[in-house]
Design a protein around this motif. Structure first.
Motif, mmCIF file in Angstrom:
data_model
loop_
_atom_site.group_PDB
_atom_site.id
_atom_site.type_symbol
_atom_site.label_atom_id
_atom_site.label_comp_id
_atom_site.label_asym_id
_atom_site.label_seq_id
_atom_site.Cartn_x
_atom_site.Cartn_y
_atom_site.Cartn_z
ATOM 1 N N MET A 1 1.120 -1.277 -0.088
ATOM 2 C CA MET A 1 0.037 0.001 0.094
ATOM 3 C C MET A 1 0.798 1.328 -0.017
ATOM 4 O O MET A 1 1.815 1.210 0.733
ATOM 5 C CB MET A 1 -0.846 0.111 1.143
ATOM 6 N N LYS A 2 0.362 2.255 -0.963
ATOM 7 C CA LYS A 2 1.117 3.457 -0.673
ATOM 8 C C LYS A 2 1.002 4.239 0.548
ATOM 9 O O LYS A 2 -0.076 3.911 0.975
ATOM 10 C CB LYS A 2 1.079 4.199 -2.122
ATOM 11 N N GLN A 3 1.851 5.065 0.785
ATOM 12 C CA GLN A 3 1.706 5.714 2.208
ATOM 13 C C GLN A 3 0.410 6.649 2.104
ATOM 14 O O GLN A 3 0.333 7.505 1.258
ATOM 15 C CB GLN A 3 2.834 6.482 2.486
ATOM 16 N N PRO A 4 -0.373 6.571 3.105
ATOM 17 C CA PRO A 4 -1.629 7.332 3.086
ATOM 18 C C PRO A 4 -1.370 8.822 3.471
ATOM 19 O O PRO A 4 -0.463 9.139 4.107
ATOM 20 C CB PRO A 4 -2.412 6.702 4.130
ATOM 21 N N LEU A 5 -2.076 9.746 2.949
ATOM 22 C CA LEU A 5 -2.264 11.063 3.070
ATOM 23 C C LEU A 5 -3.160 11.284 4.384
ATOM 24 O O LEU A 5 -4.280 11.638 4.032
ATOM 25 C CB LEU A 5 -2.794 11.792 2.138
ATOM 26 N N ILE A 6 -3.035 11.209 5.467
ATOM 27 C CA ILE A 6 -3.816 11.487 6.614
ATOM 28 C C ILE A 6 -3.842 12.853 6.850
ATOM 29 O O ILE A 6 -3.041 13.630 7.015
ATOM 30 C CB ILE A 6 -3.354 10.504 7.960
ATOM 31 N N ALA A 7 -5.224 13.364 7.238
ATOM 32 C CA ALA A 7 -5.382 14.951 7.463
ATOM 33 C C ALA A 7 -4.365 15.685 8.205
ATOM 34 O O ALA A 7 -3.908 16.552 8.090
ATOM 35 C CB ALA A 7 -6.700 15.204 7.605
ATOM 36 N N LEU A 8 -4.732 15.112 9.513
ATOM 37 C CA LEU A 8 -3.789 16.153 10.288
ATOM 38 C C LEU A 8 -2.132 15.864 10.171
ATOM 39 O O LEU A 8 -1.447 16.781 10.258
ATOM 40 C CB LEU A 8 -3.940 15.589 11.781
ATOM 41 N N ILE A 9 -1.703 14.678 9.968
ATOM 42 C CA ILE A 9 -0.218 14.522 9.717
ATOM 43 C C ILE A 9 0.091 15.163 8.334
ATOM 44 O O ILE A 9 1.302 15.888 8.645
ATOM 45 C CB ILE A 9 -0.136 12.831 9.475
ATOM 46 N N ALA A 10 -0.574 15.053 7.425
ATOM 47 C CA ALA A 10 -0.236 15.933 6.372
ATOM 48 C C ALA A 10 -0.164 17.645 6.807
ATOM 49 O O ALA A 10 0.686 18.298 6.177
ATOM 50 C CB ALA A 10 -0.975 15.819 5.265
ATOM 51 N N ALA A 11 -1.209 17.954 7.431
ATOM 52 C CA ALA A 11 -1.488 19.420 8.002
ATOM 53 C C ALA A 11 -0.188 19.672 8.903
ATOM 54 O O ALA A 11 0.646 20.858 8.374
ATOM 55 C CB ALA A 11 -2.652 19.515 8.845
ATOM 56 N N PHE A 188 -7.531 3.203 0.345
ATOM 57 C CA PHE A 188 -7.833 2.143 1.339
ATOM 58 C C PHE A 188 -9.028 1.066 0.454
ATOM 59 O O PHE A 188 -8.847 -0.036 0.422
ATOM 60 C CB PHE A 188 -8.879 2.774 2.401
ATOM 61 N N THR A 189 -9.761 1.989 -0.450
ATOM 62 C CA THR A 189 -10.886 1.412 -1.292
ATOM 63 C C THR A 189 -10.141 0.219 -2.261
ATOM 64 O O THR A 189 -10.549 -0.987 -2.405
ATOM 65 C CB THR A 189 -11.850 2.268 -2.053
ATOM 66 N N SER A 190 -8.871 0.678 -2.911
ATOM 67 C CA SER A 190 -8.155 0.104 -3.820
ATOM 68 C C SER A 190 -7.644 -1.296 -3.053
ATOM 69 O O SER A 190 -7.712 -2.539 -3.448
ATOM 70 C CB SER A 190 -7.162 0.695 -4.401
ATOM 71 N N TYR A 191 -7.120 -1.092 -1.844
ATOM 72 C CA TYR A 191 -6.417 -2.226 -1.011
ATOM 73 C C TYR A 191 -7.389 -3.122 -0.600
ATOM 74 O O TYR A 191 -7.051 -4.274 -0.614
ATOM 75 C CB TYR A 191 -5.635 -1.627 0.224
ATOM 76 N N ILE A 192 -8.425 -2.903 -0.188
ATOM 77 C CA ILE A 192 -9.724 -3.655 0.290
ATOM 78 C C ILE A 192 -10.053 -4.497 -0.954
ATOM 79 O O ILE A 192 -10.334 -5.741 -0.781
ATOM 80 C CB ILE A 192 -10.679 -2.890 1.035
ATOM 81 N N ALA A 193 -10.204 -3.747 -1.962
ATOM 82 C CA ALA A 193 -10.713 -4.424 -3.188
ATOM 83 C C ALA A 193 -9.860 -5.566 -3.747
ATOM 84 O O ALA A 193 -10.283 -6.703 -3.967
ATOM 85 C CB ALA A 193 -10.904 -3.577 -4.419
ATOM 86 N N LYS A 194 -8.512 -5.420 -3.386
ATOM 87 C CA LYS A 194 -7.376 -6.531 -3.963
ATOM 88 C C LYS A 194 -7.228 -7.602 -2.820
ATOM 89 O O LYS A 194 -6.926 -8.529 -3.169
ATOM 90 C CB LYS A 194 -6.099 -5.805 -4.224
ATOM 91 N N ASN A 195 -7.166 -7.151 -1.752
ATOM 92 C CA ASN A 195 -6.787 -7.889 -0.560
ATOM 93 C C ASN A 195 -7.800 -8.102 0.504
ATOM 94 O O ASN A 195 -7.656 -9.205 1.308
ATOM 95 C CB ASN A 195 -5.579 -7.356 0.267
ATOM 96 N N GLY A 196 -8.937 -7.502 0.801
ATOM 97 C CA GLY A 196 -9.986 -7.875 1.731
ATOM 98 C C GLY A 196 -9.834 -6.825 2.831
ATOM 99 O O GLY A 196 -8.567 -6.358 3.122
ATOM 100 N N PHE A 197 -10.790 -6.721 3.736
ATOM 101 C CA PHE A 197 -10.900 -5.635 4.623
ATOM 102 C C PHE A 197 -9.870 -6.195 5.897
ATOM 103 O O PHE A 197 -9.307 -5.447 6.456
ATOM 104 C CB PHE A 197 -12.321 -5.520 5.268
ATOM 105 N N ASP A 198 -10.138 -7.435 6.165
ATOM 106 C CA ASP A 198 -9.132 -8.014 7.287
ATOM 107 C C ASP A 198 -7.815 -7.897 7.041
ATOM 108 O O ASP A 198 -6.929 -7.687 8.004
ATOM 109 C CB ASP A 198 -9.440 -9.573 7.575
ATOM 110 N N ALA A 199 -7.285 -7.820 5.707
ATOM 111 C CA ALA A 199 -5.825 -7.564 5.400
ATOM 112 C C ALA A 199 -5.534 -6.282 5.615
ATOM 113 O O ALA A 199 -4.367 -5.770 5.954
ATOM 114 C CB ALA A 199 -5.677 -7.977 3.958
ATOM 115 N N LEU A 200 -6.431 -5.281 5.266
ATOM 116 C CA LEU A 200 -6.361 -3.909 5.704
ATOM 117 C C LEU A 200 -5.923 -3.668 7.311
ATOM 118 O O LEU A 200 -4.956 -3.000 7.629
ATOM 119 C CB LEU A 200 -7.169 -3.066 5.361
#
Length: 219
Positions: A1-11, A188-200
């Motif tokens: 998974m590419k590194q996510p852009l979480i709101a506060l941390i990016a802020a 997140f949606t892309s990761y879940i589609a490929k791997n499933g929610f539990d994998a996330l």
């Protein structure tokens, strides 16, 4: 998974996502009222607190991480943001799956980005204006760093109307024209589609454990 852009941390890095409402997609700056007058000093205080941690040479990384955790819990709608990112999958999840995700998500945000914030300790943020959009106030800021191009950032601030007593919290962020909630939700949606929610959830937990191991090794 590419590194996510979480709101506060990016802020903070720029010193710097409920179904996503239309207001979260930032519109033209020509609109309407200045919004909640408390939003501007709220963002200024939040940024100031983040800078104070980054520039405090008397504390180590572990102590700084604990302070960042307090900021996240106090000033960011972490649960709302986390649930927004999985809004398309939520109805098919069990209570146990939701509980595991909600427990892992906040710590993942902290562990993934806390140490990276130090690269931005020399940044400066100036609030330019505020605009009210329904239940939100957008706080427009300009981020500058020596030798770098300025970055325009929009903080979406919402006055909560639940048991928090109506305190302000960051609900989303737009950095350089990129809506971080929409970007992270797609990731997140892309990761879940490929791997499933539990994998996330397992990914979030693994990342947390790896970060804690690195911290222990650096003591």
């Amino acid at each position: 998974m590419k590194q996510p852009l979480i709101a506060l941390i990016a802020a903070l890095s720029a010193l710097a996502a409920p179904a996503l409402p239309a207001a979260a997609q930032v519109g033209s700056a020509s609109a309407a009222s200045p919004g909640d007058p408390a939003a501007r000093p709220f963002v200024e205080a939040l940024v100031g607190d983040g800078f104070a941690i980054l520039r405090d040479k008397s504390i180590d990384r572990q102590a700084a991480r604990a302070r960042f955790r307090q900021i996240l819990q106090r000033d960011v709608a972490l649960d709302d943001i986390g649930m927004r990112l999985i809004r398309r999958q939520r109805t098919g999840l069990t209570p146990a799956q939701l509980s595991a995700y909600r427990a892992a998500f906040p710590e993942f945000v902290l562990n993934a980005y806390a140490d990276r914030l130090y690269d931005y300790a020399d940044a400066r943020v100036q609030v330019q204006r505020t605009i009210g959009r329904g239940p939100y106030t957008e706080v427009y800021t300009r981020v500058t760093r020596p030798g770098a191009q300025p970055i325009d950032t929009i903080w979406q601030v919402k006055t909560r109307d639940d048991s928090s007593g109506g305190k302000l919290q960051v609900n989303n962020l737009v950095v350089g024209g990129v809506n971080l909630s929409l970007t992270q939700e797609a990731d997140f949606t892309s990761y879940i589609a490929k791997n499933g929610f539990d994998a996330l959830v397992a990914f979030l937990k693994t990342a947390n454990a790896r970060s804690l191991a690195v911290q222990a090794g650096n003591k």
